[in-house]
Design a protein around this motif. Structure first.
Motif, PDB file in Angstrom:
ATOM      1  N   GLU A  43      10.334   2.278  -2.440  1.00 57.68           N
ATOM      2  CA  GLU A  43      10.610   3.052  -1.205  1.00 57.68           C
ATOM      3  C   GLU A  43       9.287   3.551  -0.623  1.00 57.68           C
ATOM      4  O   GLU A  43       8.264   3.573  -1.300  1.00 57.68           O
ATOM      5  N   LEU A  44       9.338   4.017   0.625  1.00 54.65           N
ATOM      6  CA  LEU A  44       8.131   4.472   1.306  1.00 54.65           C
ATOM      7  C   LEU A  44       7.666   5.819   0.736  1.00 54.65           C
ATOM      8  O   LEU A  44       8.436   6.778   0.689  1.00 54.65           O
ATOM      9  N   GLN A  99       0.828  -1.217   0.000  1.00 52.19           N
ATOM     10  CA  GLN A  99       0.000   0.000   0.000  1.00 52.19           C
ATOM     11  C   GLN A  99       0.859   1.263   0.000  1.00 52.19           C
ATOM     12  O   GLN A  99       0.449   2.303  -0.481  1.00 52.19           O
ATOM     13  N   LEU A 100       2.039   1.153   0.620  1.00 47.03           N
ATOM     14  CA  LEU A 100       2.827   2.362   0.914  1.00 47.03           C
ATOM     15  C   LEU A 100       4.002   2.611  -0.036  1.00 47.03           C
ATOM     16  O   LEU A 100       4.601   3.668   0.006  1.00 47.03           O
ATOM     17  N   GLU A 101       4.354   1.603  -0.865  1.00 44.20           N
ATOM     18  CA  GLU A 101       5.601   1.791  -1.622  1.00 44.20           C
ATOM     19  C   GLU A 101       5.371   2.555  -2.925  1.00 44.20           C
ATOM     20  O   GLU A 101       4.305   2.498  -3.529  1.00 44.20           O
ATOM     21  N   SER A 161      10.533  -6.929   5.830  1.00 45.45           N
ATOM     22  CA  SER A 161       9.359  -6.047   5.815  1.00 45.45           C
ATOM     23  C   SER A 161       9.533  -4.887   6.778  1.00 45.45           C
ATOM     24  O   SER A 161       9.125  -3.760   6.489  1.00 45.45           O
ATOM     25  N   LEU A 162      10.134  -5.160   7.943  1.00 46.08           N
ATOM     26  CA  LEU A 162      10.339  -4.093   8.929  1.00 46.08           C
ATOM     27  C   LEU A 162      11.337  -3.066   8.391  1.00 46.08           C
ATOM     28  O   LEU A 162      11.163  -1.855   8.587  1.00 46.08           O
ATOM     29  N   ALA A 163      12.366  -3.537   7.683  1.00 41.63           N
ATOM     30  CA  ALA A 163      13.400  -2.641   7.145  1.00 41.63           C
ATOM     31  C   ALA A 163      12.788  -1.589   6.216  1.00 41.63           C
ATOM     32  O   ALA A 163      13.243  -0.442   6.168  1.00 41.63           O
ATOM     33  N   GLN A 174       1.516   7.766   2.696  1.00 43.14           N
ATOM     34  CA  GLN A 174       1.475   7.445   4.133  1.00 43.14           C
ATOM     35  C   GLN A 174       0.532   8.402   4.866  1.00 43.14           C
ATOM     36  O   GLN A 174      -0.324   7.977   5.639  1.00 43.14           O
ATOM     37  N   GLU A 175       0.664   9.697   4.579  1.00 43.47           N
ATOM     38  CA  GLU A 175      -0.190  10.712   5.231  1.00 43.47           C
ATOM     39  C   GLU A 175      -1.661  10.503   4.869  1.00 43.47           C
ATOM     40  O   GLU A 175      -2.549  10.580   5.699  1.00 43.47           O
TER      41      GLU A 175
END
Length: 594
Positions: A304-305, A297-299, A401-403, A310-311
């Motif tokens: 990358e994020l 959803q976020l990449e 995934s955490l990274a 995200q917001e």
């Protein structure tokens, strides 16, 4: 009076037959495993003959046929079992469904459903079970009074069941119908329907307090995996929390000392540890999938994020939280008064919405990691090689995934280093012959992890250095990661060669994409290696070109392969055109320097 005595004798025979079937048969010797069941069969036959002579009601005769049918199925004489069960169906055709016979109507169809499902005649089984379901539903709508249980056909006045016991037995028969239908739908590939029926079965078993804790818990944990694949994390979490609570009802795991002294305790210890470790593995998949789906959803398009996204998702979630999904929740809650709170308190420890930042992702990661420890404690390398490695791969994937959520590049790099430390020793120790497929997976993952670390080291160095010039220490580190990645990609490719060391002309479908990606990555890694020596540079550029060309030529010879590596193929074509110019320039420079 004589009639009453005769009836009493029939009732006694029936009670004896039930006793032989359900209790005595547990102690039958191994060399005569059906001894009690054969005795019970004789008694049932006597009752049948006596009843026929007395012209008893069709339902009672039907019940004896039913019990004879189940008896033959139990003793593995299926054709005879089927015949008796069908006789029961024929006798019931004369009757209208009523509170006196509805229980038998459902039981006989359940048994025929199981019989046909066991022969892989799934549609036939489906027919019997769906009819049983509609008979139950119609009866509850039109009558609903506590129906007579079949055992009461042969019970003296004083041994008739209470209303409450009648209801319980009837509801249990219908729960079995639901349970068998869940299996049938699963075998027919109707997964959504199977999940719904499985959920209903589990709910009913808890309400009726008719379940074996470990079996129930494992079924609930298995159901959670279906919900997870559908992205329904609230339901998945609920099933797993219920599985954890109900599995605790099975009691404490006996100590090793107790297990050594007593065989029964030893079996119980093994059983409880294994099942709880399996539930732990289902929790790992929950945490891992939740993190991976959140990442999707976020990449952004380079993985990358995406902070704008995200917001946006955080704002949307605040709105969602205000409207809490109560409707969906109440429809599927498990539990009775006493387990309800325990289930809710486990649910509160892990989120079911997508984690949107590092703090949230870390909380999911830690729950997953706790379950990794629990699962590894049972599935140890000694005895459970494949399971142990799968758990390690999941642990590595949790770190990966955490990274993604970690903004600090140095810390992100350390997480990938944890993955290498976890997988590298195992990859190098595994027997290459027996564990070829697993080793290939590990080589590929290690190659990708080193590649990721190399990119991070370079990004870090570029951030820290004002100019593009890298110090010797950074170059050394970068080259070490670069050659480690290339080494594992090459090991993967070498594992595809014949015993004589020849690379296959045509790649098997399951290794087609990984092999072409590995070739592409090896090409890219050779071209990125930093060296001041022109000879080393030339050697690396030639190796790079050779691998890019392989990708292009393989896809030209096998056009269907191109679709599996579109991006890599496009870049390989580009590089195969550019590199010869670069090589020629380097050769010219070397010649003029000599």
């Amino acid at each position: 009076m004589a009639a009453t005595n005769e009836w009493r004798a029939i009732c006694d025979k029936f009670t004896n037959a039930q006793n032989l079937t359900e209790i005595e048969s547990r102690n039958d010797p191994e060399n005569d495993p059906f001894r009690s069941k054969y005795k019970a069969r004789e008694l049932l036959r006597e009752i049948y003959c006596e009843e026929e002579g007395a012209g008893l009601r069709a339902a009672k005769l039907g019940a004896v046929e039913y019990y004879l049918g189940v008896n033959h199925v139990d003793t593995e004489e299926l054709p005879a079992g089927q015949e008796h069960l069908m006789n029961c169906m024929k006798l019931l055709e004369r009757c209208r469904v009523s509170s006196l016979n509805v229980s038998l109507f459902i039981h006989v169809r359940n048994q025929l459903g199981i019989l046909w499902a066991g022969r892989d005649e799934t549609e036939t089984a489906q027919g019997f079970l769906e009819t049983a379901e509609s008979i139950y539903q119609r009866y509850m709508k039109e009558d609903g009074s506590p129906p007579t249980d079949m055992t009461e056909y042969f019970a003296a006045e004083e041994s008739l069941l209470t209303h409450q016991e009648r209801i319980k037995r009837f509801e249990l028969a219908y729960t079995h119908t639901m349970y068998y239908l869940a299996q049938v739908y699963k075998n027919l590939g109707q997964t959504e329907r199977a999940a719904t029926y499985c959920h209903t079965t589990l709910q009913r078993q808890l309400q009726l307090n008719q379940f074996t804790p470990m079996e129930w818990a494992l079924n609930a944990a298995t159901l959670s995996q279906y919900y997870i694949t559908k992205g329904r994390y609230m339901e998945g979490r609920h099933c797993l929390s219920a599985a954890t609570v109900i599995s605790d009802l099975a009691g404490e795991v006996p100590s090793e000392a107790a297990a050594q002294e007593n065989e029964a305790e030893s079996e119980r210890r093994e059983h409880l540890r294994q099942k709880r470790a399996e539930i732990a593995r289902c929790w790992i998949k929950y945490c891992l999938n939740l993190l991976q789906d959140a990442k999707k959803q976020l990449e952004d398009n380079i993985g990358e994020l995406d902070t704008d996204r995200q917001e946006e998702l955080k704002r949307a979630r605040r709105r969602e939280e205000e409207e809490e999904e109560k409707g969906r929740k109440s429809a599927l809650l498990f539990g009775s008064e006493d387990t309800f709170d325990s289930i809710a308190s486990i649910e509160e420890k892990v989120m079911c919405l997508f984690p949107l930042d590092f703090t949230e992702a870390r909380s999911v990661f830690l729950v997953g990691q706790n379950h990794v420890t629990q699962a590894k404690d049972y599935f140890q390398m000694d005895g459970y090689v494949t399971d142990h490695i799968e758990i390690l791969q999941d642990h590595s994937a949790l770190f990966r995934s955490l990274a993604f959520f970690e903004e600090d590049l140095e810390r992100r790099c350390k997480m990938h280093k944890r993955r290498v430390d976890m997988l590298e020793p195992i990859c190098n120790d595994l027997n290459a012959q027996y564990y070829l497929m697993i080793r290939r997976q590990l080589m590929f993952e290690l190659a990708e992890t080193y590649n990721e670390m190399m990119d991070l080291k370079l990004a870090l160095a570029n951030r820290q250095a004002d100019t593009q010039s890298l110090d010797n220490h950074t170059i050394k580190k970068f080259n070490h990661l670069c050659s480690a990645s290339a080494k594992y990609f090459q090991m993967f490719l070498d594992s595809l060669c014949s015993p004589e060391g020849k690379f296959p002309e045509r790649l098997e479908e399951e290794v087609l994409r990984p092999a072409l990606v590995a070739r592409f990555r090896v090409a890219r890694l050779h071209s990125r290696f930093i060296s001041t020596s022109p000879t080393v540079q030339l050697d690396n550029l030639n190796k790079s070109l050779e691998n890019y060309k392989y990708v292009v030529q393989y896809c030209e010879a096998n056009p269907e392969a191109g679709a599996t590596v579109e991006t890599e193929l496009e870049l390989s074509k580009e590089m195969a055109g550019l590199l010869p110019l670069k090589i020629n320039r380097l050769k010219a420079r070397m010649a003029s320097n000599n």
